[in-house]
Write a protein that holds these residues in place. Structure first.
Motif, PDB file in Angstrom:
ATOM      1  N   SER A   1       9.901  -5.206  17.633  1.00  0.00           N
ATOM      2  CA  SER A   1       9.933  -6.608  17.180  1.00  0.00           C
ATOM      3  C   SER A   1      10.129  -6.719  15.671  1.00  0.00           C
ATOM      4  N   PHE A   2       9.829  -5.648  14.947  1.00  0.00           N
ATOM      5  CA  PHE A   2      10.021  -5.677  13.497  1.00  0.00           C
ATOM      6  C   PHE A   2      11.490  -5.507  13.113  1.00  0.00           C
ATOM      7  N   VAL A   3      12.267  -4.880  13.982  1.00  0.00           N
ATOM      8  CA  VAL A   3      13.636  -4.509  13.625  1.00  0.00           C
ATOM      9  C   VAL A   3      14.470  -5.707  13.170  1.00  0.00           C
ATOM     10  N   PRO A   4      14.467  -6.855  13.897  1.00  0.00           N
ATOM     11  CA  PRO A   4      15.285  -7.984  13.431  1.00  0.00           C
ATOM     12  C   PRO A   4      14.799  -8.574  12.109  1.00  0.00           C
ATOM     13  N   LYS A   5      13.559  -8.299  11.736  1.00  0.00           N
ATOM     14  CA  LYS A   5      13.005  -8.860  10.506  1.00  0.00           C
ATOM     15  C   LYS A   5      13.324  -8.034   9.276  1.00  0.00           C
ATOM     16  N   LEU A   6      13.749  -6.802   9.487  1.00  0.00           N
ATOM     17  CA  LEU A   6      13.871  -5.872   8.373  1.00  0.00           C
ATOM     18  C   LEU A   6      14.937  -6.308   7.379  1.00  0.00           C
ATOM     19  N   ASN A   7      14.563  -6.282   6.117  1.00  0.00           N
ATOM     20  CA  ASN A   7      15.472  -6.583   5.018  1.00  0.00           C
ATOM     21  C   ASN A   7      15.666  -5.287   4.236  1.00  0.00           C
TER      22      ASN A   7
ATOM     23  N   LEU B   1       3.051  16.285  -4.584  1.00  0.00           N
ATOM     24  CA  LEU B   1       2.297  15.037  -4.651  1.00  0.00           C
ATOM     25  C   LEU B   1       3.082  14.022  -3.828  1.00  0.00           C
ATOM     26  N   VAL B   2       2.467  13.512  -2.769  1.00  0.00           N
ATOM     27  CA  VAL B   2       3.197  12.720  -1.773  1.00  0.00           C
ATOM     28  C   VAL B   2       2.674  11.294  -1.715  1.00  0.00           C
ATOM     29  N   VAL B   3       3.593  10.340  -1.585  1.00  0.00           N
ATOM     30  CA  VAL B   3       3.211   8.956  -1.315  1.00  0.00           C
ATOM     31  C   VAL B   3       4.079   8.418  -0.182  1.00  0.00           C
ATOM     32  N   ALA B   4       3.438   7.726   0.768  1.00  0.00           N
ATOM     33  CA  ALA B   4       4.144   7.099   1.884  1.00  0.00           C
ATOM     34  C   ALA B   4       3.959   5.594   1.777  1.00  0.00           C
ATOM     35  N   PRO B   5       4.973   4.866   1.337  1.00  0.00           N
ATOM     36  CA  PRO B   5       4.837   3.417   1.164  1.00  0.00           C
ATOM     37  C   PRO B   5       4.772   2.683   2.497  1.00  0.00           C
ATOM     38  N   ALA B   6       3.911   1.676   2.561  1.00  0.00           N
ATOM     39  CA  ALA B   6       3.750   0.878   3.785  1.00  0.00           C
ATOM     40  C   ALA B   6       4.804  -0.227   3.782  1.00  0.00           C
ATOM     41  N   LEU B   7       5.987   0.085   4.273  1.00  0.00           N
ATOM     42  CA  LEU B   7       7.121  -0.828   4.163  1.00  0.00           C
ATOM     43  C   LEU B   7       6.966  -2.093   4.987  1.00  0.00           C
ATOM     44  N   PHE B   8       6.088  -2.069   5.988  1.00  0.00           N
ATOM     45  CA  PHE B   8       5.903  -3.267   6.804  1.00  0.00           C
ATOM     46  C   PHE B   8       4.857  -4.212   6.233  1.00  0.00           C
ATOM     47  N   ASP B   9       4.282  -3.875   5.070  1.00  0.00           N
ATOM     48  CA  ASP B   9       3.320  -4.781   4.442  1.00  0.00           C
ATOM     49  C   ASP B   9       3.944  -6.139   4.151  1.00  0.00           C
ATOM     50  N   ARG B  10       5.240  -6.201   4.001  1.00  0.00           N
ATOM     51  CA  ARG B  10       5.911  -7.488   3.759  1.00  0.00           C
ATOM     52  C   ARG B  10       5.832  -8.403   4.990  1.00  0.00           C
ATOM     53  N   TYR B  11       5.589  -7.820   6.148  1.00  0.00           N
ATOM     54  CA  TYR B  11       5.546  -8.596   7.387  1.00  0.00           C
ATOM     55  C   TYR B  11       4.140  -8.684   7.962  1.00  0.00           C
ATOM     56  N   GLU B  12       3.392  -7.591   7.826  1.00  0.00           N
ATOM     57  CA  GLU B  12       2.034  -7.531   8.356  1.00  0.00           C
ATOM     58  C   GLU B  12       1.324  -6.323   7.732  1.00  0.00           C
TER      59      GLU B  12
ATOM     60  N   ASP C   1       0.830  -1.200   0.000  1.00  0.00           N
ATOM     61  CA  ASP C   1       0.000   0.000   0.000  1.00  0.00           C
ATOM     62  C   ASP C   1       0.866   1.252   0.000  1.00  0.00           C
ATOM     63  N   GLY C   2       0.298   2.307  -0.550  1.00  0.00           N
ATOM     64  CA  GLY C   2       0.923   3.616  -0.475  1.00  0.00           C
ATOM     65  C   GLY C   2      -0.126   4.650  -0.110  1.00  0.00           C
ATOM     66  N   TYR C   3       0.112   5.398   0.960  1.00  0.00           N
ATOM     67  CA  TYR C   3      -0.794   6.478   1.343  1.00  0.00           C
ATOM     68  C   TYR C   3      -0.443   7.692   0.496  1.00  0.00           C
ATOM     69  N   VAL C   4      -1.417   8.216  -0.216  1.00  0.00           N
ATOM     70  CA  VAL C   4      -1.184   9.327  -1.134  1.00  0.00           C
ATOM     71  C   VAL C   4      -1.894  10.579  -0.633  1.00  0.00           C
TER      72      VAL C   4
ATOM     73  N   GLY D   1       5.272   2.185  11.274  1.00  0.00           N
ATOM     74  CA  GLY D   1       4.339   2.050  10.167  1.00  0.00           C
ATOM     75  C   GLY D   1       3.865   3.396   9.637  1.00  0.00           C
ATOM     76  N   VAL D   2       2.946   3.322   8.689  1.00  0.00           N
ATOM     77  CA  VAL D   2       2.351   4.555   8.151  1.00  0.00           C
ATOM     78  C   VAL D   2       1.213   4.933   9.094  1.00  0.00           C
ATOM     79  N   ASN D   3       1.599   5.516  10.217  1.00  0.00           N
ATOM     80  CA  ASN D   3       0.646   5.834  11.288  1.00  0.00           C
ATOM     81  C   ASN D   3       0.145   7.274  11.148  1.00  0.00           C
ATOM     82  N   ARG D   4      -0.545   7.734  12.148  1.00  0.00           N
ATOM     83  CA  ARG D   4      -1.126   9.085  12.076  1.00  0.00           C
ATOM     84  C   ARG D   4      -0.060  10.150  11.849  1.00  0.00           C
ATOM     85  N   HIS D   5       1.071   9.979  12.506  1.00  0.00           N
ATOM     86  CA  HIS D   5       2.126  10.978  12.355  1.00  0.00           C
ATOM     87  C   HIS D   5       2.649  11.023  10.928  1.00  0.00           C
ATOM     88  N   ILE D   6       2.965   9.871  10.365  1.00  0.00           N
ATOM     89  CA  ILE D   6       3.504   9.842   9.003  1.00  0.00           C
ATOM     90  C   ILE D   6       2.468  10.355   8.010  1.00  0.00           C
TER      91      ILE D   6
END
Length: 224
Positions: free
Chosen positions: A84-90, A56-67, A16-19, A38-43
């Motif tokens: 808990s996501f940190v060790p999973k990050l690629n 024109l802005v897009v914020a990609p949901a980089l954690f979609d690969r995990y959840e 997903d990308g928040y636009v 994640g792409v939370n309220r702040h982002i």
């Protein structure tokens, strides 16, 4: 005006990308890269703010690969989940996902495009500058940039750090500056996460100055 779009990475993964769209013709495209929350309220608010400034802005949901749908706060159980996501990050996957967002916003805007990232996203902004075709990059308190100081940016880069940030040794940032004297690096009397008004470490004066510098830098390199 905001919406969610689908972005496709080079390996075929869809995220997903928040636009957030400006009211008229965009100055340029901008990818806003998330923290580990994640792409939370702040982002989303950051994306909305830069859309109001004309991008024109897009914020990609980089954690979609995990959840899917990760939107976390900055304390308690949400903080633990974020960590808990940190060790999973690629990082290679993350760069690929950022590239997908950059491709989308470049195609959609038909303009020059830039990158701005925070914390985890700050490090990715650096890697986008060294590995991808972005016209400008801004990074806030990216803790991994020092590990990649030998990579050469292909575009103008601005970096922001807090002098009270115990997560990011000043020596590492100094090494980045020595290796790349053309990179604009600013220090603030603030802690990690000083830009985020949802965190206890938020520092309004520092956030204001950093954003003014970032906005001017982005406009300088994306307008015209």
């Amino acid at each position: 005006m905001s919406e969610t779009v689908q972005l496709r990475a080079s390996d075929g993964f869809d995220l997903d990308g928040y636009v957030a769209r400006p009211e008229g013709e965009p100055i340029g495209g901008l990818v806003v890269v998330q923290e580990i929350f994640g792409v939370n309220r702040h982002i989303r608010s950051v994306a909305d703010g830069y859309a109001r400034d004309g991008f024109l802005v897009v914020a990609p949901a980089l954690f979609d690969r995990y959840e899917k749908g990760v939107e976390l706060e900055y304390s308690g159980a949400d903080m633990q989940k974020a960590l808990s996501f940190v060790p999973k990050l690629n990082l290679n996957d993350a760069v690929s996902d950022v590239a997908a967002a950059l491709h989308w916003v470049r195609q959609e805007s038909n303009k020059k495009c830039g990158m701005i990232g925070y914390c985890f996203g700050g490090s990715l902004a650096w890697l986008a500058a060294t590995r991808l075709h972005t016209d400008v990059a801004v990074g806030y308190y990216g803790g991994m940039i020092g590990k990649f100081k030998d990579e050469q940016p292909r575009c103008p880069v601005m970096l922001h750090f807090g002098s009270q940030d115990k997560h990011i040794p000043k020596e590492g940032v100094d090494e980045v500056q020595a290796a790349h004297p053309e990179v604009q690096i600013y220090w603030y009397d603030a802690d990690h996460g000083f830009n985020c008004d949802a965190r206890s470490s938020y520092d309004a004066p520092s956030a204001k100055v950093a954003r003014e510098r970032s906005l001017a830098f982005l406009k300088q390199h994306l307008q015209g």
